[in-house]
Design an enzyme around this catalytic site. Structure first.
Site, PDB file in Angstrom:
ATOM      1  N   ARG A  73       0.842  -1.200   0.000  1.00  0.00           N
ATOM      2  CA  ARG A  73       0.000   0.000   0.000  1.00  0.00           C
ATOM      3  C   ARG A  73       0.874   1.246   0.000  1.00  0.00           C
ATOM      4  O   ARG A  73       0.373   2.363   0.064  1.00  0.00           O
ATOM      5  CB  ARG A  73      -0.891   0.046   1.263  1.00  0.00           C
ATOM      6  CG  ARG A  73      -1.765  -1.170   1.505  1.00  0.00           C
ATOM      7  CD  ARG A  73      -2.909  -1.248   0.502  1.00  0.00           C
ATOM      8  NE  ARG A  73      -3.770  -2.415   0.723  1.00  0.00           N
ATOM      9  CZ  ARG A  73      -3.521  -3.649   0.281  1.00  0.00           C
ATOM     10  NH1 ARG A  73      -2.417  -3.897  -0.418  1.00  0.00           N
ATOM     11  NH2 ARG A  73      -4.348  -4.647   0.518  1.00  0.00           N
ATOM     12  N   GLU A 180      -1.777 -14.265  -7.309  1.00  0.00           N
ATOM     13  CA  GLU A 180      -2.305 -14.530  -5.958  1.00  0.00           C
ATOM     14  C   GLU A 180      -2.773 -15.977  -5.930  1.00  0.00           C
ATOM     15  O   GLU A 180      -3.704 -16.328  -6.647  1.00  0.00           O
ATOM     16  CB  GLU A 180      -3.495 -13.585  -5.738  1.00  0.00           C
ATOM     17  CG  GLU A 180      -4.128 -13.629  -4.389  1.00  0.00           C
ATOM     18  CD  GLU A 180      -3.284 -12.960  -3.319  1.00  0.00           C
ATOM     19  OE1 GLU A 180      -2.707 -13.711  -2.519  1.00  0.00           O
ATOM     20  OE2 GLU A 180      -3.213 -11.716  -3.287  1.00  0.00           O
ATOM     21  N   TYR A 290      -6.947  -9.564   5.955  1.00  0.00           N
ATOM     22  CA  TYR A 290      -7.912  -8.490   5.737  1.00  0.00           C
ATOM     23  C   TYR A 290      -8.814  -8.210   6.938  1.00  0.00           C
ATOM     24  O   TYR A 290      -9.644  -7.302   6.877  1.00  0.00           O
ATOM     25  CB  TYR A 290      -8.763  -8.775   4.489  1.00  0.00           C
ATOM     26  CG  TYR A 290      -8.004  -8.668   3.175  1.00  0.00           C
ATOM     27  CD1 TYR A 290      -6.720  -8.122   3.105  1.00  0.00           C
ATOM     28  CD2 TYR A 290      -8.581  -9.106   1.985  1.00  0.00           C
ATOM     29  CE1 TYR A 290      -6.032  -8.033   1.898  1.00  0.00           C
ATOM     30  CE2 TYR A 290      -7.900  -9.009   0.770  1.00  0.00           C
ATOM     31  CZ  TYR A 290      -6.624  -8.475   0.734  1.00  0.00           C
ATOM     32  OH  TYR A 290      -5.956  -8.383  -0.466  1.00  0.00           O
TER      33      TYR A 290
HETATM   34  C1  LIG Z   1      -3.658 -11.358   0.621  1.00  0.00           C
HETATM   35  C2  LIG Z   1      -2.892 -10.273  -0.074  1.00  0.00           C
HETATM   36  O1  LIG Z   1      -1.875  -9.865   0.407  1.00  0.00           O
HETATM   37  N1  LIG Z   1      -3.380  -9.802  -1.213  1.00  0.00           N
HETATM   38  C3  LIG Z   1      -2.757  -8.734  -1.963  1.00  0.00           C
HETATM   39  C4  LIG Z   1      -3.458  -8.530  -3.257  1.00  0.00           C
HETATM   40  C5  LIG Z   1      -2.660  -7.746  -4.244  1.00  0.00           C
HETATM   41  O2  LIG Z   1      -1.459  -8.007  -4.380  1.00  0.00           O
HETATM   42  O3  LIG Z   1      -3.238  -6.878  -4.912  1.00  0.00           O
HETATM   43  C6  LIG Z   1      -2.765  -7.434  -1.127  1.00  0.00           C
HETATM   44  O4  LIG Z   1      -3.738  -7.192  -0.409  1.00  0.00           O
HETATM   45  O5  LIG Z   1      -1.816  -6.689  -1.193  1.00  0.00           O
HETATM   46 ZN   LIG Z   2       0.167 -10.636  -0.186  1.00  0.00          ZN
END
Ligand SMILES: CC(=O)N[C@@H](CC(=O)O)C(=O)O
Ligand SMILES: [Zn+2]
Length: 315
Positions: A73, A180, A290
């Protein structure tokens, strides 16, 4: 760019990276990247430089998703342009380093393709994640991968939602693509998941080699699941969850959830139904990471995208 003959030309994909450990507890991607770092033969293709890279080594060391903040993020314009300082969260400093090595994001110098390997606790199978419906290079790539692994399936999640889209590690590349694969518990390595990831990466790299060798890929259509809405657990006024994913929904990623279908089950056994007005396709159902993001699952809708014909730009 579309030429007069309706073919979209992209530059050769000479610099490719495979990221693992963006989340330090997603083991298959980490193990694959470590394996390929020791022996690159499997990921070598003619005319392509492919770099396996552990993005969050401190989190990998601790086997935790992140140390200070979620690296996947952290690639926002604000973070990437913040003055370097030791007080910055570790992952923000790391995002700046990665942006220097593989970017800068949005520039001509950026890597051509970045694959980012993730694992999920959800029953999503092998899912490719795209960030743009306008990137015909990645659309053609996922079309190629889907055909190559058939009859096994490979859903494509399109995350270009204006509010739910986030600034990923892979987003520094010209063509970002997420992989994923689940279900795999956090901190656990499962051979079936490891091998599924490895097979998809083989086809992805084969595609790049063909593209660089001058193969033209004809127009095609690609079925995707477009991110729609984040669904949180029911919570009390203290923010504690008051229900679980309903057993009828658990593990049913990519299957239609119809209005009135069971969605959550309270601790005293009450069923909370889905109250939307039309069917949706849930995914990331009960993803462990999450809970802190107030997300029990995400809803998607099916859509068919048109991919233009592509070939490499003539030099
Ligand atoms: C479970 C997980 O880490 N999923 C990733 C999905 C992605 O790479 O867009 C995330 O939330 O960053
Ligand atoms: Zn991940």
């Amino acid at each position: 760019m579309t030429s007069r003959c309706g073919v979209c030309c992209y530059n050769e994909a000479k610099r490719v990276a495979i990221f693992g450990g963006t989340h330090g507890n997603e083991m298959s991607g980490i193990m694959l990247v470590n394996m390929w770092s020791k022996n690159e033969a499997e990921i070598q293709r003619s005319g392509v430089m492919t770099k396996p890279f552990i993005t969050n080594p401190r989190a990998v060391e601790k086997c935790t998703r992140y140390v200070d903040t979620d690296l996947n993020r952290a690639f926002t314009p604000e973070n990437l342009s913040a003055p370097c300082a030791d007080e910055l969260p570790y992952e923000v400093q790391r995002a700046q380093e990665i942006n220097k090595m593989f970017g800068p994001k949005g520039s001509a110098n950026a890597y051509d393709v970045i694959f980012d390997l993730h694992n999920t606790t959800s029953n999503m199978g092998s899912t490719l994640i795209l960030e743009s419906s306008a990137d015909h290079f990645t659309l053609q790539m996922v079309h190629y991968i889907k055909k190559a692994i058939a009859p096994a399936s490979c859903p494509v999640l399109l995350n270009e939602h204006p509010l739910l889209k986030y600034s990923t590690s892979r987003s520094v590349a010209k063509h970002p693509i997420g992989l994923e694969v689940g279900p795999q518990p956090q901190g656990v390595l499962r051979s079936n998941i490891f091998e599924s990831m490895r097979a998809i990466m083989k086809h992805a790299l084969d595609f790049i080699e063909l593209f660089n060798n001058g193969v033209e890929f004809p127009p095609c259509s690609v079925d995707v699941f477009r991110v729609q809405e984040r669904m949180d657990y029911p919570r009390d006024t203290n923010g504690n969850i008051t229900a679980m994913v309903h057993p009828n929904l658990q593990d049913c990623d990519w299957e239609p959830l119809n209005p009135g279908d069971p969605m959550f089950q309270t601790f005293d056994g009450r069923t909370i139904p889905y109250e939307g007005s039309s069917p949706v396709y849930p995914t990331f159902i009960n993803e462990a990471a999450y809970y802190e993001k107030q997300q029990a699952f995400v809803t998607t809708r099916r859509e068919t995208l048109a991919a233009y014909a592509i070939r490499k730009t003539e030099q």
